[in-house]
Write an enzyme that holds these catalytic residues in place. Structure first.
Site, PDB file in Angstrom:
ATOM      1  N   GLY A  48     116.913 -50.128  46.066  1.00  0.00           N
ATOM      2  CA  GLY A  48     115.811 -50.096  46.920  1.00  0.00           C
ATOM      3  C   GLY A  48     114.461 -50.949  46.446  1.00  0.00           C
ATOM      4  O   GLY A  48     114.714 -51.269  45.351  1.00  0.00           O
ATOM      5  N   GLN A  53     106.249 -53.535  45.347  1.00  0.00           N
ATOM      6  CA  GLN A  53     106.949 -53.769  44.205  1.00  0.00           C
ATOM      7  C   GLN A  53     107.158 -55.524  43.998  1.00  0.00           C
ATOM      8  O   GLN A  53     107.662 -56.031  42.993  1.00  0.00           O
ATOM      9  CB  GLN A  53     108.374 -53.338  44.193  1.00  0.00           C
ATOM     10  CG  GLN A  53     108.339 -51.867  43.997  1.00  0.00           C
ATOM     11  CD  GLN A  53     109.559 -51.304  43.645  1.00  0.00           C
ATOM     12  OE1 GLN A  53     110.469 -50.856  44.646  1.00  0.00           O
ATOM     13  NE2 GLN A  53     110.072 -51.309  42.358  1.00  0.00           N
ATOM     14  N   CYS A  99     113.488 -47.268  38.032  1.00  0.00           N
ATOM     15  CA  CYS A  99     112.582 -48.003  38.864  1.00  0.00           C
ATOM     16  C   CYS A  99     112.499 -49.531  38.411  1.00  0.00           C
ATOM     17  O   CYS A  99     112.248 -49.637  37.170  1.00  0.00           O
ATOM     18  CB  CYS A  99     111.316 -47.541  38.926  1.00  0.00           C
ATOM     19  SG  CYS A  99     110.073 -48.267  40.194  1.00  0.00           S
ATOM     20  N   LEU A 100     112.651 -50.587  39.309  1.00  0.00           N
ATOM     21  CA  LEU A 100     112.640 -51.677  39.029  1.00  0.00           C
ATOM     22  C   LEU A 100     111.202 -52.151  38.410  1.00  0.00           C
ATOM     23  O   LEU A 100     110.999 -53.044  37.494  1.00  0.00           O
ATOM     24  CB  LEU A 100     112.918 -52.769  40.212  1.00  0.00           C
ATOM     25  CG  LEU A 100     114.429 -52.595  40.780  1.00  0.00           C
ATOM     26  CD1 LEU A 100     114.318 -53.538  41.927  1.00  0.00           C
ATOM     27  CD2 LEU A 100     115.307 -52.985  39.548  1.00  0.00           C
ATOM     28  N   HIS A 141     112.045 -42.063  46.846  1.00  0.00           N
ATOM     29  CA  HIS A 141     111.522 -42.877  45.802  1.00  0.00           C
ATOM     30  C   HIS A 141     110.769 -44.279  46.549  1.00  0.00           C
ATOM     31  O   HIS A 141     109.518 -44.553  46.200  1.00  0.00           O
ATOM     32  CB  HIS A 141     112.444 -43.667  45.169  1.00  0.00           C
ATOM     33  CG  HIS A 141     112.232 -44.501  44.049  1.00  0.00           C
ATOM     34  ND1 HIS A 141     112.235 -44.095  42.639  1.00  0.00           N
ATOM     35  CD2 HIS A 141     111.643 -46.037  43.885  1.00  0.00           C
ATOM     36  CE1 HIS A 141     111.853 -44.969  42.034  1.00  0.00           C
ATOM     37  NE2 HIS A 141     111.642 -46.215  42.854  1.00  0.00           N
ATOM     38  N   GLU A 142     111.253 -44.604  47.472  1.00  0.00           N
ATOM     39  CA  GLU A 142     110.516 -45.996  48.258  1.00  0.00           C
ATOM     40  C   GLU A 142     109.341 -45.443  48.783  1.00  0.00           C
ATOM     41  O   GLU A 142     108.413 -46.236  48.989  1.00  0.00           O
ATOM     42  CB  GLU A 142     111.704 -46.899  49.014  1.00  0.00           C
ATOM     43  CG  GLU A 142     112.948 -47.457  48.133  1.00  0.00           C
ATOM     44  CD  GLU A 142     112.294 -48.104  46.840  1.00  0.00           C
ATOM     45  OE1 GLU A 142     111.185 -48.613  46.777  1.00  0.00           O
ATOM     46  OE2 GLU A 142     113.245 -48.202  46.029  1.00  0.00           O
ATOM     47  N   HIS A 145     106.503 -44.950  46.748  1.00  0.00           N
ATOM     48  CA  HIS A 145     105.894 -46.429  46.293  1.00  0.00           C
ATOM     49  C   HIS A 145     104.958 -46.694  47.435  1.00  0.00           C
ATOM     50  O   HIS A 145     103.689 -47.290  46.747  1.00  0.00           O
ATOM     51  CB  HIS A 145     107.011 -47.522  46.391  1.00  0.00           C
ATOM     52  CG  HIS A 145     107.663 -47.590  44.972  1.00  0.00           C
ATOM     53  ND1 HIS A 145     106.840 -48.143  43.970  1.00  0.00           N
ATOM     54  CD2 HIS A 145     108.998 -47.653  44.805  1.00  0.00           C
ATOM     55  CE1 HIS A 145     107.693 -48.116  42.988  1.00  0.00           C
ATOM     56  NE2 HIS A 145     108.842 -48.098  43.150  1.00  0.00           N
TER      57      HIS A 145
END
Length: 179
Positions: A48, A53, A99-100, A141-142, A145
């Site tokens: 995702g 990001q 997380c990226l 999660h997204e 963000h």
């Protein structure tokens, strides 16, 4: 998919820590952004990715991950609204999350095992995504963000410090550093 992979924005970068703006134009620029988001997510081996990001403060995220039945699910949600089960109906999944934008470490984080996300597709058509398992975690999660919140913000202060220390150590070993 013809998108261009962009660098992933790392923890500490202001765009990750503030709410994103609603998308108002469902145009070619949005379609190009979504293509770039998918390319960036795949290049980073993610499941995702939210627009902030890759440094864009718009309320849009992409996903490509399985649900609890291991059925692959892929899509985009623009201007999402997240709906979680009522407390009495809520079952928590305390799996590890990563997380990226916080590369390397993972930490257990309890989240509801089901979630529904309402929003729009890239053309402005309404979409509703029902998520279970990893997809439920991804939707939460997204959406976090897009509110300027990282998963580490939901951890205890001690665990958050440990995750950030592990990230810094891994970057030092790799010869990179946070922006």
């Amino acid at each position: 998919m013809t998108g261009q992979a962009r660098p992933i924005t790392l923890v500490g970068t202001p765009v990750l820590h503030q709410p994103c703006r609603p998308v108002e134009a469902f145009d070619d620029a949005l379609a190009e952004l979504v293509d770039d988001m998918f390319a960036s997510m795949y290049a980073a081996n993610g499941v995702g990715l939210a627009a902030n990001q890759i440094g864009v403060d718009l309320r849009v995220f992409v996903y490509d991950c399985p649900d609890e039945e291991d059925v692959p699910r892929k899509g985009v949600v623009v201007n999402p609204t997240l709906v979680l089960p009522e407390a009495a109906d809520r079952r928590l999944d305390d799996s590890d999350e990563g997380c990226l934008s916080v590369p390397g470490p993972h930490a257990p984080l309890a989240r509801p095992d089901h979630a529904v996300c309402h929003g729009f597709d890239v053309k402005g058509e309404p979409v509703t995504v029902h998520g279970s398992g990893l997809l439920a975690r991804c939707l939460q999660h997204e959406t976090d963000h897009l509110e300027g919140r990282l998963y580490i913000d939901r951890l205890s202060a001690r665990r958050r410090k440990r995750v950030l220390r592990e990230m810094a150590e891994a970057q030092a070993e790799a010869g990179t550093s946070a922006e």
